[in-house]
Design a protein around this motif. Sequence first.
Motif, PDB file in Angstrom:
ATOM      1  N   LEU A  30     -32.779 -11.833 -56.101  1.00 12.65           N
ATOM      2  CA  LEU A  30     -31.645 -12.165 -56.966  1.00 12.65           C
ATOM      3  C   LEU A  30     -31.651 -11.206 -58.144  1.00 12.65           C
ATOM      4  CD1 LEU A  30     -29.268 -13.911 -57.892  1.00 12.65           C
ATOM      5  CD2 LEU A  30     -30.927 -15.372 -59.045  1.00 12.65           C
ATOM      6  N   ILE A  31     -30.549 -10.493 -58.323  1.00  8.88           N
ATOM      7  CA  ILE A  31     -30.422  -9.534 -59.419  1.00  8.88           C
ATOM      8  C   ILE A  31     -29.236  -9.946 -60.294  1.00  8.88           C
ATOM      9  CG2 ILE A  31     -30.108  -7.121 -60.037  1.00  8.88           C
ATOM     10  CD1 ILE A  31     -31.146  -6.437 -57.213  1.00  8.88           C
ATOM     11  N   LEU A  40     -17.624 -14.200 -62.056  1.00  8.68           N
ATOM     12  CA  LEU A  40     -18.613 -14.590 -63.056  1.00  8.68           C
ATOM     13  C   LEU A  40     -19.432 -15.774 -62.565  1.00  8.68           C
ATOM     14  CD1 LEU A  40     -16.598 -14.406 -66.378  1.00  8.68           C
ATOM     15  CD2 LEU A  40     -18.622 -13.093 -65.798  1.00  8.68           C
ATOM     16  N   ASP A  41     -20.722 -15.780 -62.886  1.00  5.62           N
ATOM     17  CA  ASP A  41     -21.633 -16.893 -62.604  1.00  5.62           C
ATOM     18  C   ASP A  41     -21.556 -17.371 -61.158  1.00  5.62           C
ATOM     19  OD1 ASP A  41     -22.567 -16.880 -65.209  1.00  5.62           O
ATOM     20  OD2 ASP A  41     -20.988 -18.224 -65.890  1.00  5.62           O
ATOM     21  N   GLU A  42     -21.419 -16.442 -60.235  1.00 12.75           N
ATOM     22  CA  GLU A  42     -21.366 -16.778 -58.817  1.00 12.75           C
ATOM     23  C   GLU A  42     -22.338 -15.844 -58.091  1.00 12.75           C
ATOM     24  OE1 GLU A  42     -18.118 -16.570 -55.222  1.00 12.75           O
ATOM     25  OE2 GLU A  42     -17.410 -16.911 -57.256  1.00 12.75           O
ATOM     26  N   VAL A  43     -23.206 -16.398 -57.279  1.00  8.25           N
ATOM     27  CA  VAL A  43     -24.189 -15.602 -56.553  1.00  8.25           C
ATOM     28  C   VAL A  43     -23.570 -15.135 -55.245  1.00  8.25           C
ATOM     29  CG1 VAL A  43     -26.468 -15.595 -55.485  1.00  8.25           C
ATOM     30  CG2 VAL A  43     -26.096 -16.851 -57.605  1.00  8.25           C
ATOM     31  N   LEU A  44     -23.563 -13.816 -55.040  1.00 10.80           N
ATOM     32  CA  LEU A  44     -23.020 -13.227 -53.820  1.00 10.80           C
ATOM     33  C   LEU A  44     -24.108 -12.435 -53.113  1.00 10.80           C
ATOM     34  CD1 LEU A  44     -19.625 -11.775 -55.086  1.00 10.80           C
ATOM     35  CD2 LEU A  44     -19.998 -13.902 -53.857  1.00 10.80           C
ATOM     36  N   GLN A  45     -24.117 -12.508 -51.792  1.00 14.42           N
ATOM     37  CA  GLN A  45     -25.035 -11.683 -51.020  1.00 14.42           C
ATOM     38  C   GLN A  45     -24.289 -10.418 -50.599  1.00 14.42           C
ATOM     39  OE1 GLN A  45     -26.780 -13.581 -47.625  1.00 14.42           O
ATOM     40  NE2 GLN A  45     -28.136 -11.871 -47.210  1.00 14.42           N
ATOM     41  N   VAL A  46     -24.826  -9.259 -50.959  1.00 11.97           N
ATOM     42  CA  VAL A  46     -24.203  -7.985 -50.612  1.00 11.97           C
ATOM     43  C   VAL A  46     -25.063  -7.285 -49.569  1.00 11.97           C
ATOM     44  CG1 VAL A  46     -22.927  -7.666 -52.749  1.00 11.97           C
ATOM     45  CG2 VAL A  46     -25.259  -6.889 -52.619  1.00 11.97           C
ATOM     46  N   GLU A  51     -20.388  -2.030 -50.683  1.00 12.84           N
ATOM     47  CA  GLU A  51     -19.812  -3.364 -50.870  1.00 12.84           C
ATOM     48  C   GLU A  51     -20.014  -3.822 -52.314  1.00 12.84           C
ATOM     49  OE1 GLU A  51     -20.295  -7.943 -49.173  1.00 12.84           O
ATOM     50  OE2 GLU A  51     -21.536  -6.342 -48.348  1.00 12.84           O
ATOM     51  N   PHE A  52     -21.177  -3.548 -52.873  1.00 17.77           N
ATOM     52  CA  PHE A  52     -21.439  -3.881 -54.277  1.00 17.77           C
ATOM     53  C   PHE A  52     -20.451  -3.160 -55.195  1.00 17.77           C
ATOM     54  CE2 PHE A  52     -23.483  -2.756 -58.288  1.00 17.77           C
ATOM     55  CZ  PHE A  52     -23.782  -4.015 -58.786  1.00 17.77           C
ATOM     56  N   GLU A  53     -20.212  -1.863 -54.927  1.00 16.58           N
ATOM     57  CA  GLU A  53     -19.286  -1.080 -55.743  1.00 16.58           C
ATOM     58  C   GLU A  53     -17.856  -1.604 -55.643  1.00 16.58           C
ATOM     59  OE1 GLU A  53     -19.842   2.871 -54.308  1.00 16.58           O
ATOM     60  OE2 GLU A  53     -21.700   3.168 -55.423  1.00 16.58           O
ATOM     61  N   GLN A  54     -17.456  -2.076 -54.463  1.00 18.33           N
ATOM     62  CA  GLN A  54     -16.109  -2.624 -54.297  1.00 18.33           C
ATOM     63  C   GLN A  54     -15.934  -3.903 -55.099  1.00 18.33           C
ATOM     64  OE1 GLN A  54     -15.573  -3.146 -50.119  1.00 18.33           O
ATOM     65  NE2 GLN A  54     -15.172  -0.981 -49.726  1.00 18.33           N
ATOM     66  N   ASN A  82     -29.123 -10.588 -53.340  1.00 15.37           N
ATOM     67  CA  ASN A  82     -28.138 -11.489 -53.947  1.00 15.37           C
ATOM     68  C   ASN A  82     -27.911 -11.028 -55.377  1.00 15.37           C
ATOM     69  OD1 ASN A  82     -27.951 -13.377 -51.713  1.00 15.37           O
ATOM     70  ND2 ASN A  82     -30.051 -13.922 -52.255  1.00 15.37           N
ATOM     71  N   VAL A  83     -26.655 -10.931 -55.784  1.00 20.15           N
ATOM     72  CA  VAL A  83     -26.337 -10.469 -57.125  1.00 20.15           C
ATOM     73  C   VAL A  83     -25.450 -11.495 -57.836  1.00 20.15           C
ATOM     74  CG1 VAL A  83     -26.567  -8.026 -56.621  1.00 20.15           C
ATOM     75  CG2 VAL A  83     -24.388  -9.111 -56.288  1.00 20.15           C
ATOM     76  N   SER A  84     -25.554 -11.500 -59.146  1.00 21.40           N
ATOM     77  CA  SER A  84     -24.747 -12.402 -59.961  1.00 21.40           C
ATOM     78  C   SER A  84     -24.343 -11.677 -61.234  1.00 21.40           C
ATOM     79  CB  SER A  84     -25.540 -13.658 -60.307  1.00 21.40           C
ATOM     80  OG  SER A  84     -24.808 -14.494 -61.153  1.00 21.40           O
ATOM     81  N   ARG A  85     -23.076 -11.733 -61.568  1.00 22.27           N
ATOM     82  CA  ARG A  85     -22.566 -11.113 -62.800  1.00 22.27           C
ATOM     83  C   ARG A  85     -22.695 -12.098 -63.945  1.00 22.27           C
ATOM     84  NH1 ARG A  85     -16.358 -10.262 -64.240  1.00 22.27           N
ATOM     85  NH2 ARG A  85     -16.649  -9.411 -66.321  1.00 22.27           N
ATOM     86  N   LEU A  86     -23.283 -11.629 -65.037  1.00 20.59           N
ATOM     87  CA  LEU A  86     -23.448 -12.483 -66.219  1.00 20.59           C
ATOM     88  C   LEU A  86     -22.253 -12.343 -67.144  1.00 20.59           C
ATOM     89  CD1 LEU A  86     -27.162 -11.692 -66.997  1.00 20.59           C
ATOM     90  CD2 LEU A  86     -26.232 -13.657 -65.804  1.00 20.59           C
TER      91      LEU A  86
END
Length: 86
Positions: A30-31, A40-46, A51-54, A82-86
Amino acid sequence: MARTIQSPGVEINEIDLSLRPNLPIGTNILIPGFASQGPLDEVLQVASLSEFEQIYGLPTNSQERYFYHTVKGAFQSQGNINVSRL
């Protein structure tokens, strides 16, 4: 891959010819980080850096670059990113 020395000068190598794909195994990573766009505040698996850049866009400041390069480095490992935007 198995390697066997049968006798001097004779080496037997096992070659895997199966058609099963290599699935990503390993740890879940998790990053959390800052980005200019994306949910925002949602965990996504890339699955890839493109795909991350898009989803999150390219970095424009130092906080976003830190997030981007952390994710980029994590793709060098065998894990579920898994990434999440703060």
